[in-house]
Design a protein around this motif. Sequence first.
Motif, PDB file in Angstrom:
ATOM      1  N   GLN A 156      18.880  25.984  18.766  1.00 33.74           N
ATOM      2  CA  GLN A 156      18.458  24.884  19.887  1.00 33.74           C
ATOM      3  C   GLN A 156      18.734  25.640  21.137  1.00 33.74           C
ATOM      4  O   GLN A 156      18.254  25.002  22.256  1.00 33.74           O
ATOM      5  N   LEU A 157      19.805  26.566  21.444  1.00 38.55           N
ATOM      6  CA  LEU A 157      20.174  27.039  22.650  1.00 38.55           C
ATOM      7  C   LEU A 157      19.266  27.861  23.068  1.00 38.55           C
ATOM      8  O   LEU A 157      18.616  28.768  22.407  1.00 38.55           O
ATOM      9  N   SER A 158      19.397  27.798  24.578  1.00 40.17           N
ATOM     10  CA  SER A 158      18.674  28.988  25.337  1.00 40.17           C
ATOM     11  C   SER A 158      19.289  30.080  25.343  1.00 40.17           C
ATOM     12  O   SER A 158      20.314  30.456  25.034  1.00 40.17           O
ATOM     13  N   GLU A 159      18.528  31.299  25.648  1.00 38.50           N
ATOM     14  CA  GLU A 159      18.947  32.738  25.777  1.00 38.50           C
ATOM     15  C   GLU A 159      20.309  32.689  26.583  1.00 38.50           C
ATOM     16  O   GLU A 159      21.299  33.365  26.458  1.00 38.50           O
ATOM     17  N   ASP A 160      20.290  31.798  27.802  1.00 36.78           N
ATOM     18  CA  ASP A 160      21.252  31.882  28.992  1.00 36.78           C
ATOM     19  C   ASP A 160      22.682  31.105  28.183  1.00 36.78           C
ATOM     20  O   ASP A 160      23.775  31.654  28.437  1.00 36.78           O
ATOM     21  N   GLU A 161      22.332  29.970  27.721  1.00 37.05           N
ATOM     22  CA  GLU A 161      23.301  29.577  26.917  1.00 37.05           C
ATOM     23  C   GLU A 161      24.000  30.071  25.793  1.00 37.05           C
ATOM     24  O   GLU A 161      25.207  30.024  25.774  1.00 37.05           O
ATOM     25  N   VAL A 162      23.330  30.738  25.121  1.00 31.13           N
ATOM     26  CA  VAL A 162      23.781  31.887  24.067  1.00 31.13           C
ATOM     27  C   VAL A 162      24.849  32.748  24.606  1.00 31.13           C
ATOM     28  O   VAL A 162      25.847  33.259  24.199  1.00 31.13           O
ATOM     29  N   ASP A 163      24.197  33.416  25.810  1.00 29.53           N
ATOM     30  CA  ASP A 163      24.783  34.311  26.379  1.00 29.53           C
ATOM     31  C   ASP A 163      26.223  33.965  26.928  1.00 29.53           C
ATOM     32  O   ASP A 163      27.568  34.635  27.012  1.00 29.53           O
ATOM     33  N   LYS A 164      26.383  32.660  27.439  1.00 27.36           N
ATOM     34  CA  LYS A 164      27.532  32.242  28.104  1.00 27.36           C
ATOM     35  C   LYS A 164      28.673  31.781  27.080  1.00 27.36           C
ATOM     36  O   LYS A 164      29.594  32.107  26.914  1.00 27.36           O
ATOM     37  N   LEU A 165      28.127  31.317  25.769  1.00 26.72           N
ATOM     38  CA  LEU A 165      28.793  31.131  24.824  1.00 26.72           C
ATOM     39  C   LEU A 165      29.291  32.164  24.025  1.00 26.72           C
ATOM     40  O   LEU A 165      30.330  32.192  23.484  1.00 26.72           O
ATOM     41  N   ARG A 166      28.806  33.446  24.089  1.00 27.33           N
ATOM     42  CA  ARG A 166      29.359  34.697  23.505  1.00 27.33           C
ATOM     43  C   ARG A 166      30.175  35.191  24.357  1.00 27.33           C
ATOM     44  O   ARG A 166      31.333  35.407  23.837  1.00 27.33           O
ATOM     45  N   GLN A 167      30.082  34.916  25.680  1.00 24.82           N
ATOM     46  CA  GLN A 167      31.148  35.573  26.805  1.00 24.82           C
ATOM     47  C   GLN A 167      32.491  34.735  26.575  1.00 24.82           C
ATOM     48  O   GLN A 167      33.610  35.257  26.503  1.00 24.82           O
ATOM     49  N   VAL A 168      32.390  33.282  26.406  1.00 31.09           N
ATOM     50  CA  VAL A 168      33.427  32.451  26.125  1.00 31.09           C
ATOM     51  C   VAL A 168      34.168  32.731  24.827  1.00 31.09           C
ATOM     52  O   VAL A 168      35.293  32.880  24.858  1.00 31.09           O
ATOM     53  N   ALA A 169      33.355  32.970  23.841  1.00 28.15           N
ATOM     54  CA  ALA A 169      33.943  33.414  22.644  1.00 28.15           C
ATOM     55  C   ALA A 169      34.662  34.723  22.631  1.00 28.15           C
ATOM     56  O   ALA A 169      35.803  34.866  22.064  1.00 28.15           O
ATOM     57  N   GLU A 170      34.061  35.756  23.312  1.00 30.34           N
ATOM     58  CA  GLU A 170      34.729  37.020  23.569  1.00 30.34           C
ATOM     59  C   GLU A 170      36.090  36.882  24.287  1.00 30.34           C
ATOM     60  O   GLU A 170      36.988  37.500  23.773  1.00 30.34           O
ATOM     61  N   LYS A 171      36.070  36.213  25.224  1.00 25.79           N
ATOM     62  CA  LYS A 171      37.333  35.748  26.101  1.00 25.79           C
ATOM     63  C   LYS A 171      38.469  35.164  25.116  1.00 25.79           C
ATOM     64  O   LYS A 171      39.609  35.477  25.005  1.00 25.79           O
ATOM     65  N   ALA A 172      38.095  34.068  24.328  1.00 22.79           N
ATOM     66  CA  ALA A 172      39.040  33.384  23.521  1.00 22.79           C
ATOM     67  C   ALA A 172      39.431  34.498  22.409  1.00 22.79           C
ATOM     68  O   ALA A 172      40.589  34.566  22.007  1.00 22.79           O
TER      69      ALA A 172
END
Length: 102
Positions: free
Chosen positions: A80-96
């Motif tokens: 249900q997430l947009s492509e931008d939201e998925v990219d932001k989530l991926r960046q947060v996960a990589e940082k974590a």
Amino acid sequence: MIGWLQTLFLDKRAREALRGRTAPQAPTRVHAVTVPPPERDIRTALAEAEDRMRRLPPEKAQLIRSALLVRRASQSALAQLSEDEVDKLRQVAEKAMLGGGR
């Protein structure tokens, strides 16, 4: 020192190969050609999976079912997430995961 490192990291055949001696070769195995199994329809695959689940201990089967439900729910939420939201989530996960989010 080099000899010690070689014994630590190399097996006997590799050490002998470095010294110029060739180690006796292990007999080669003849590999049989594997034929892929015939494709099964989804109903047959599900029936076989359910049969395997029945043979498991009840606690383990319930744990697997719970994990599958969680996975389906998370996949549904991600879909249900947009492509931008998925990219932001991926960046947060990589940082974590890399420890940069501290």
